[in-house]
Scaffold this motif. Structure first.
Motif, PDB file in Angstrom:
ATOM      1  N   ASN A  12     -20.383 -43.349  47.421  1.00 52.59           N
ATOM      2  CA  ASN A  12     -20.158 -42.518  48.596  1.00 52.59           C
ATOM      3  C   ASN A  12     -18.732 -41.991  48.630  1.00 52.59           C
ATOM      4  OD1 ASN A  12     -22.756 -42.630  50.003  1.00 52.59           O
ATOM      5  ND2 ASN A  12     -22.314 -44.803  50.253  1.00 52.59           N
ATOM      6  N   GLU A  13     -18.277 -41.500  47.514  1.00 51.94           N
ATOM      7  CA  GLU A  13     -16.928 -40.948  47.401  1.00 51.94           C
ATOM      8  C   GLU A  13     -16.971 -39.697  46.528  1.00 51.94           C
ATOM      9  OE1 GLU A  13     -14.299 -42.005  48.946  1.00 51.94           O
ATOM     10  OE2 GLU A  13     -15.073 -43.898  49.746  1.00 51.94           O
ATOM     11  N   TYR A  14     -16.008 -38.791  46.777  1.00 47.82           N
ATOM     12  CA  TYR A  14     -15.934 -37.596  45.938  1.00 47.82           C
ATOM     13  C   TYR A  14     -15.538 -37.978  44.521  1.00 47.82           C
ATOM     14  CZ  TYR A  14     -14.667 -33.121  43.973  1.00 47.82           C
ATOM     15  OH  TYR A  14     -14.605 -32.021  43.155  1.00 47.82           O
ATOM     16  N   GLY A  15     -16.113 -37.282  43.560  1.00 44.15           N
ATOM     17  CA  GLY A  15     -15.747 -37.465  42.166  1.00 44.15           C
ATOM     18  C   GLY A  15     -16.342 -36.354  41.326  1.00 44.15           C
ATOM     19  N   ILE A  16     -15.869 -36.253  40.087  1.00 41.51           N
ATOM     20  CA  ILE A  16     -16.362 -35.196  39.213  1.00 41.51           C
ATOM     21  C   ILE A  16     -16.369 -35.686  37.775  1.00 41.51           C
ATOM     22  CG2 ILE A  16     -14.076 -34.138  38.875  1.00 41.51           C
ATOM     23  CD1 ILE A  16     -15.564 -31.393  39.072  1.00 41.51           C
ATOM     24  N   SER A  17     -17.418 -35.350  37.052  1.00 47.43           N
ATOM     25  CA  SER A  17     -17.556 -35.731  35.646  1.00 47.43           C
ATOM     26  C   SER A  17     -17.620 -34.475  34.791  1.00 47.43           C
ATOM     27  CB  SER A  17     -18.827 -36.568  35.418  1.00 47.43           C
ATOM     28  OG  SER A  17     -18.757 -37.803  36.087  1.00 47.43           O
ATOM     29  N   PHE A  18     -16.773 -34.412  33.761  1.00 53.15           N
ATOM     30  CA  PHE A  18     -16.789 -33.310  32.811  1.00 53.15           C
ATOM     31  C   PHE A  18     -17.465 -33.799  31.529  1.00 53.15           C
ATOM     32  CE2 PHE A  18     -13.103 -32.421  35.525  1.00 53.15           C
ATOM     33  CZ  PHE A  18     -13.400 -31.123  35.919  1.00 53.15           C
ATOM     34  N   LEU A  19     -18.582 -33.169  31.167  1.00 52.10           N
ATOM     35  CA  LEU A  19     -19.326 -33.538  29.977  1.00 52.10           C
ATOM     36  C   LEU A  19     -18.910 -32.641  28.822  1.00 52.10           C
ATOM     37  CD1 LEU A  19     -22.831 -34.023  31.645  1.00 52.10           C
ATOM     38  CD2 LEU A  19     -20.886 -35.613  31.526  1.00 52.10           C
ATOM     39  N   ASN A  20     -19.258 -33.063  27.606  1.00 57.70           N
ATOM     40  CA  ASN A  20     -18.758 -32.347  26.426  1.00 57.70           C
ATOM     41  C   ASN A  20     -19.575 -31.114  26.059  1.00 57.70           C
ATOM     42  OD1 ASN A  20     -21.051 -33.452  25.387  1.00 57.70           O
ATOM     43  ND2 ASN A  20     -20.031 -34.833  23.942  1.00 57.70           N
ATOM     44  N   ASN A  21     -20.562 -30.752  26.871  1.00 58.23           N
ATOM     45  CA  ASN A  21     -21.378 -29.573  26.601  1.00 58.23           C
ATOM     46  C   ASN A  21     -21.130 -28.458  27.608  1.00 58.23           C
ATOM     47  OD1 ASN A  21     -22.465 -30.861  28.762  1.00 58.23           O
ATOM     48  ND2 ASN A  21     -24.566 -30.948  27.994  1.00 58.23           N
ATOM     49  N   GLY A  22     -19.978 -28.509  28.284  1.00 56.46           N
ATOM     50  CA  GLY A  22     -19.656 -27.491  29.265  1.00 56.46           C
ATOM     51  C   GLY A  22     -20.334 -27.686  30.603  1.00 56.46           C
ATOM     52  N   VAL A  23     -20.957 -28.849  30.797  1.00 58.59           N
ATOM     53  CA  VAL A  23     -21.631 -29.173  32.051  1.00 58.59           C
ATOM     54  C   VAL A  23     -20.752 -30.119  32.863  1.00 58.59           C
ATOM     55  CG1 VAL A  23     -23.630 -30.346  33.091  1.00 58.59           C
ATOM     56  CG2 VAL A  23     -23.943 -28.820  31.130  1.00 58.59           C
ATOM     57  N   LEU A  24     -20.730 -29.921  34.162  1.00 58.79           N
ATOM     58  CA  LEU A  24     -20.014 -30.849  35.037  1.00 58.79           C
ATOM     59  C   LEU A  24     -20.960 -31.348  36.119  1.00 58.79           C
ATOM     60  CD1 LEU A  24     -19.199 -29.546  38.064  1.00 58.79           C
ATOM     61  CD2 LEU A  24     -17.691 -28.174  36.651  1.00 58.79           C
ATOM     62  N   ILE A  25     -20.687 -32.550  36.595  1.00 57.09           N
ATOM     63  CA  ILE A  25     -21.423 -33.131  37.708  1.00 57.09           C
ATOM     64  C   ILE A  25     -20.414 -33.448  38.798  1.00 57.09           C
ATOM     65  CG2 ILE A  25     -22.956 -34.972  38.490  1.00 57.09           C
ATOM     66  CD1 ILE A  25     -24.219 -33.229  36.360  1.00 57.09           C
ATOM     67  N   GLU A  26     -20.599 -32.837  39.960  1.00 57.57           N
ATOM     68  CA  GLU A  26     -19.705 -33.093  41.090  1.00 57.57           C
ATOM     69  C   GLU A  26     -20.461 -33.892  42.144  1.00 57.57           C
ATOM     70  OE1 GLU A  26     -16.692 -30.480  43.851  1.00 57.57           O
ATOM     71  OE2 GLU A  26     -18.815 -29.920  43.862  1.00 57.57           O
ATOM     72  N   ARG A  27     -19.889 -35.028  42.543  1.00 57.94           N
ATOM     73  CA  ARG A  27     -20.455 -35.786  43.660  1.00 57.94           C
ATOM     74  C   ARG A  27     -19.693 -35.383  44.908  1.00 57.94           C
ATOM     75  NH1 ARG A  27     -22.405 -41.681  42.622  1.00 57.94           N
ATOM     76  NH2 ARG A  27     -23.912 -40.325  41.563  1.00 57.94           N
ATOM     77  N   THR A  28     -20.385 -34.746  45.847  1.00 59.67           N
ATOM     78  CA  THR A  28     -19.704 -34.113  46.970  1.00 59.67           C
ATOM     79  C   THR A  28     -20.503 -34.256  48.251  1.00 59.67           C
ATOM     80  OG1 THR A  28     -18.823 -32.000  47.801  1.00 59.67           O
ATOM     81  CG2 THR A  28     -20.752 -31.905  46.368  1.00 59.67           C
ATOM     82  N   SER A  29     -19.794 -34.159  49.368  1.00 58.09           N
ATOM     83  CA  SER A  29     -20.450 -34.144  50.675  1.00 58.09           C
ATOM     84  C   SER A  29     -20.565 -32.730  51.194  1.00 58.09           C
ATOM     85  CB  SER A  29     -19.654 -34.993  51.674  1.00 58.09           C
ATOM     86  OG  SER A  29     -18.345 -34.498  51.814  1.00 58.09           O
ATOM     87  N   GLY A  30     -20.233 -31.739  50.346  1.00 50.92           N
ATOM     88  CA  GLY A  30     -20.278 -30.347  50.749  1.00 50.92           C
ATOM     89  C   GLY A  30     -18.923 -29.877  51.212  1.00 50.92           C
TER      90      GLY A  30
END
Length: 233
Positions: A59-77
Motif C-alpha cells: 500500500n505504498e507508491y513504487g515503480i518497477s522498470f523492466l528490461n523490455n521497456g515496460v514499467l509497472i507503477e503502483r499508485t493511488s492515482g
C-alpha cells in the motif's frame, strides 16, 4: 509434549523465513542500474529520492522498470484523496539523454524524469517538463505579461478604456475578452494579444486540443468599479 514440539517447529520455521527474507539479495543490472524496483520516495526541494527494493510494497507508491521497456507503477492515482486504494498500472518508458520518458496512459499523460544519479541502492530524479508542458508554460507566461500590462493602470474613467478578444479555442473563436487602458502603448499590447492568439492556435493544432464550441458573447462596455475595469455584458 506434542504441543511443545509443534510450537518449537512453528517458531523455527518463522525464524527461518525471517532470516531468508532479511538475507534475500536485491538483483541489480550493472549495465543498467535503473532496472529494478524503486519505493519509499522522499523529497528534497525539486529532487525526489527513491530506495531500491525487492518488490513493490503493498500500500505504498513504487515503480518497477523492466528490461523490455515496460514499467509497472503502483499508485493511488493522481488525486490521492484518502482513503487511498493502490493498484498497478502498466506503461512504457524510454531513456533519452538521461531523461526517463514514461507513458502511463492516464492523466496527466506522459511524465518525464531527469536522472540526477542512480546507484545500487538509490535513485535521484527531478521532474522534467514535457514538450507540451513547455509549450503551455510559454502561453502562460505570455498571458501573465498581458494581464500585468492590462492591470497596470487604475480605472478612473470609462472613456479611457476599451476591450479586445484574446486567445483561440480549439473549436474556434476567442477564449475570452480583456479590458485595457487607452493610455498604455496600445499597439504593443494588441501585438502581444495577436501573438498569444496565434501561439494558442498553433498549440491546439500541435497537441490535438479539444474544447467546447459555444460562441462567446462580446461585452457591451467597460465600467470602473473601485479602480478596477469590469466588463459588462
Amino acid at each position: 509434549m506434542k504441543n511443545t514440539v509443534t510450537h518449537i517447529i512453528i517458531l523455527l520455521v518463522a525464524i527461518c523465513l525471517t532470516a531468508c527474507q532479511q538475507n534475500k539479495e536485491i538483483d541489480t543490472n550493472a549495465n543498467n542500474l535503473l532496472l529494478g524496483t524503486w519505493v519509499e520516495p522522499s523529497y528534497d526541494g525539486e529532487k525526489t529520492i527513491y530506495k531500491r527494493a525487492v518488490s513493490l510494497q503493498e500500500n505504498e507508491y513504487g515503480i518497477s522498470f523492466l528490461n523490455n521497456g515496460v514499467l509497472i507503477e503502483r499508485t493511488s492515482g493522481w488525486c490521492g484523496t484518502p482513503p487511498l486504494s493502490f493498484n498497478d498500472v502498466e506503461g512504457s518508458y524510454a531513456i533519452k539523454n538521461s531523461v526517463i520518458e514514461m507513458d502511463l496512459g492516464y492523466y496527466p499523460g506522459d511524465t518525464h524524469w531527469k536522472i540526477l544519479s542512480v546507484s545500487e541502492d538509490e535513485l535521484q530524479v527531478t521532474l522534467e517538463l514535457t514538450e507540451q508542458e513547455k509549450d503551455n508554460q510559454e502561453l502562460l507566461q505570455l498571458f501573465s505579461e498581458i494581464e500585468s500590462i492590462a492591470s497596470s493602470v487604475s480605472c478612473t474613467s470609462t472613456n479611457d478604456w476599451a476591450f479586445t478578444a484574446y486567445g483561440a479555442k480549439a473549436c474556434g473563436g476567442a477564449q475570452g475578452y480583456i479590458a485595457y487602458s487607452t493610455n498604455i502603448d496600445v499597439e504593443d499590447f494588441l501585438n502581444k494579444i495577436d501573438t498569444y492568439t496565434n501561439l494558442e492556435q498553433a498549440y491546439n493544432t500541435k497537441w490535438n486540443i479539444v474544447s467546447t464550441c459555444e460562441a462567446l458573447v462580446p461585452p457591451k462596455e467597460v465600467v470602473c468599479e473601485n479602480g478596477v475595469p469590469v466588463l459588462k455584458y
